[in-house]
Design an enzyme around this catalytic site. Structure first.
Site, PDB file in Angstrom:
ATOM      1  N   GLU A 165     -48.042   1.903  11.704  1.00  0.00           N
ATOM      2  CA  GLU A 165     -46.870   1.846  10.829  1.00  0.00           C
ATOM      3  C   GLU A 165     -47.326   1.574   9.399  1.00  0.00           C
ATOM      4  O   GLU A 165     -48.176   0.727   9.157  1.00  0.00           O
ATOM      5  CB  GLU A 165     -45.898   0.741  11.279  1.00  0.00           C
ATOM      6  CG  GLU A 165     -45.118   1.098  12.526  1.00  0.00           C
ATOM      7  CD  GLU A 165     -43.839   0.267  12.703  1.00  0.00           C
ATOM      8  OE1 GLU A 165     -43.436  -0.461  11.769  1.00  0.00           O
ATOM      9  OE2 GLU A 165     -43.243   0.356  13.794  1.00  0.00           O
ATOM     10  N   ASP A 203     -36.585  -4.774  13.633  1.00  0.00           N
ATOM     11  CA  ASP A 203     -36.271  -4.538  12.214  1.00  0.00           C
ATOM     12  C   ASP A 203     -34.938  -5.188  11.844  1.00  0.00           C
ATOM     13  O   ASP A 203     -34.787  -5.767  10.769  1.00  0.00           O
ATOM     14  CB  ASP A 203     -36.158  -3.033  11.914  1.00  0.00           C
ATOM     15  CG  ASP A 203     -37.476  -2.305  12.099  1.00  0.00           C
ATOM     16  OD1 ASP A 203     -38.533  -2.935  11.942  1.00  0.00           O
ATOM     17  OD2 ASP A 203     -37.427  -1.090  12.392  1.00  0.00           O
TER      18      ASP A 203
HETATM   19 ZN   LIG Z   1     -39.354  -0.496  12.350  1.00  0.00          ZN
END
Ligand SMILES: [Zn+2]
Length: 122
Positions: A12, A79
């Protein structure tokens, strides 16, 4: 942004977007301290330096972006749980091998999509 998320995949990638009047003028890539394909935390010192740059340029934080190299086209439960700033969260994801982005606002655990408009090269 797209170059960075493509380069760092399958990990990521993440970073900050700053500007004025809802228009992004500065993008700062920040190292993902987790070095993970499934989650990210911005490296704290780099993040602090990025905030300093934004402030000294007289800009405000407008967005936080990160990529989901194999993940969904929306914020993950993590998130949502970890969203700390009232700014647009830009999620990069792959669709049929192409990187795409969507924007969201996350407030009090609620996710709302916001329109992103590309006005420059990035
Ligand atoms: Zn994420």
């Amino acid at each position: 942004m797209r170059r960075q998320v493509r380069r760092l995949a399958p990990l990521e990638a993440c970073g900050l977007l700053a500007g004025m009047n809802r228009r992004v003028e500065m993008r700062i890539g920040v190292r993902n301290a987790d070095q993970s394909p499934l989650h990210f935390h911005m490296e704290p010192l780099e993040q602090w330096r990025a905030f300093q740059r934004i402030e000294s340029a007289g800009l405000e934080l407008l967005g936080i972006y990160h990529s989901h190299p194999n993940g969904p086209d929306r914020p993950s439960p993590m998130d949502i749980a970890e969203a700390m700033y009232p700014v647009v969260q830009v999620i990069w994801f792959q669709q049929e091998g192409k990187w795409q982005a969507r924007g969201f606002r996350i407030e009090a655990g609620k996710v709302r999509e916001v329109a992103l408009e590309v006005v420059g090269n990035e």
